[in-house]
Design an enzyme around this catalytic site. Sequence first.
Site, mmCIF file in Angstrom:
data_model
loop_
_atom_site.group_PDB
_atom_site.id
_atom_site.type_symbol
_atom_site.label_atom_id
_atom_site.label_comp_id
_atom_site.label_asym_id
_atom_site.label_seq_id
_atom_site.Cartn_x
_atom_site.Cartn_y
_atom_site.Cartn_z
ATOM 1 N N LYS A 179 -16.849 -12.174 14.019
ATOM 2 C CA LYS A 179 -16.199 -11.188 13.148
ATOM 3 C C LYS A 179 -15.672 -11.829 11.854
ATOM 4 C CE LYS A 179 -14.929 -8.019 16.918
ATOM 5 N NZ LYS A 179 -13.809 -7.251 17.543
ATOM 6 N N TYR B 230 -19.218 1.162 16.022
ATOM 7 C CA TYR B 230 -18.039 1.358 16.877
ATOM 8 C C TYR B 230 -17.751 2.834 17.124
ATOM 9 C CZ TYR B 230 -16.614 -3.588 16.974
ATOM 10 O OH TYR B 230 -16.534 -4.942 17.209
ATOM 11 N N ASN C 77 -9.950 -10.382 16.327
ATOM 12 C CA ASN C 77 -10.154 -11.156 17.555
ATOM 13 C C ASN C 77 -11.484 -11.911 17.614
ATOM 14 O OD1 ASN C 77 -11.732 -8.942 17.958
ATOM 15 N ND2 ASN C 77 -10.858 -8.346 19.928
ATOM 16 N N HIS D 246 -17.253 -10.155 18.896
ATOM 17 C CA HIS D 246 -17.654 -8.978 19.674
ATOM 18 C C HIS D 246 -18.686 -9.405 20.709
ATOM 19 C CE1 HIS D 246 -19.234 -4.983 20.679
ATOM 20 N NE2 HIS D 246 -20.422 -5.553 20.626
ATOM 21 N N GLU E 89 -27.186 -2.235 20.816
ATOM 22 C CA GLU E 89 -26.505 -3.030 19.790
ATOM 23 C C GLU E 89 -27.445 -4.079 19.177
ATOM 24 O OE1 GLU E 89 -22.877 -4.525 21.530
ATOM 25 O OE2 GLU E 89 -21.968 -2.517 21.554
HETATM 26 P P1 IDP Z 1 -13.802 -5.526 23.210
HETATM 27 O O1 IDP Z 1 -14.136 -6.022 21.823
HETATM 28 O O2 IDP Z 1 -13.091 -6.574 24.020
HETATM 29 O O3 IDP Z 1 -14.993 -4.936 23.933
HETATM 30 P P2 IDP Z 1 -12.885 -2.786 22.839
HETATM 31 O O4 IDP Z 1 -11.848 -2.121 23.670
HETATM 32 O O5 IDP Z 1 -14.311 -2.381 22.995
HETATM 33 O O6 IDP Z 1 -12.714 -4.363 23.034
HETATM 34 O O7 IDP Z 1 -12.423 -2.580 21.332
HETATM 35 C C1 IDP Z 1 -13.303 -2.895 20.267
HETATM 36 C C2 IDP Z 1 -12.521 -3.641 19.203
HETATM 37 O O8 IDP Z 1 -11.546 -2.771 18.641
HETATM 38 C C3 IDP Z 1 -11.714 -4.838 19.712
HETATM 39 O O9 IDP Z 1 -12.471 -6.004 19.831
HETATM 40 C C4 IDP Z 1 -10.648 -4.968 18.633
HETATM 41 O O10 IDP Z 1 -11.174 -5.619 17.465
HETATM 42 C C5 IDP Z 1 -10.380 -3.506 18.290
HETATM 43 N N1 IDP Z 1 -9.264 -2.998 19.086
HETATM 44 C C6 IDP Z 1 -9.290 -2.520 20.358
HETATM 45 N N2 IDP Z 1 -8.074 -2.149 20.774
HETATM 46 C C7 IDP Z 1 -7.237 -2.367 19.737
HETATM 47 C C8 IDP Z 1 -5.826 -2.187 19.539
HETATM 48 O O11 IDP Z 1 -5.086 -1.730 20.425
HETATM 49 N N3 IDP Z 1 -5.333 -2.554 18.315
HETATM 50 C C9 IDP Z 1 -6.113 -3.056 17.318
HETATM 51 N N4 IDP Z 1 -7.444 -3.246 17.465
HETATM 52 C C10 IDP Z 1 -7.996 -2.915 18.648
HETATM 53 MG MG MG Z 2 -16.083 -3.249 23.534
#
Ligand code: IDP
Ligand code: MG
Length: 136
Positions: free
Chosen positions: A9, A49, A112, A115, A126
């Site tokens: 990312k 997304y 974070n 992905h 994807e």
């Molecule tokens: P993942 O990336 O671990 O699969 P997902 O729940 O699919 O997590 O969420 C996709 C992305 O959305 C996350 O990687 C993160 O960047 C963002 N995200 C998810 N939940 C939150 C939140 O509560 N606050 C801010 N960003 C979030």
């Molecule tokens: Mg996810």
Amino acid sequence: MDQTLAIIKPDAVGSGNAGKIIAHLENSGFSIKAIRLAVLNREQAGDFYSVHEGKPFYKGLVDFMTSGPVMPMVLEADAAVEKLRGVIGATDPAEAAEGTVRNLYAESKGRNAIHASDSDENAQVEIGFFFSPNEC
Ligand code: IDP
Ligand code: MG
């Protein structure tokens, strides 16, 4: 062999951690079948997304994913999807296990670092978002 999609990312590319993350993935047993640097527009990031559309973090997620270059890649290993989810760690780096990519390189739940696809079915979709069949 199974395939999955990873995306380094914008936070991790921008902070110069892309090379270390790629090495971490290779050292974890993945081989890279395709990789590129890409800059997503809002429509592309929103589509990618779209499962999160309507959630409170969706706009921030699109803002973030369009804020700089990303590095999508196709990774191959046995049980690639499950294996990569283990290697990257929990969504929130505060909860990511010691030594996982997000534990080492992520700043926050939003920013974070990486992905990873969450199912074989989503991995195929994807991968198709970034690469054509002849590329991987
Ligand atoms: P993942 O990336 O671990 O699969 P997902 O729940 O699919 O997590 O969420 C996709 C992305 O959305 C996350 O990687 C993160 O960047 C963002 N995200 C998810 N939940 C939150 C939140 O509560 N606050 C801010 N960003 C979030
Ligand atoms: Mg996810």
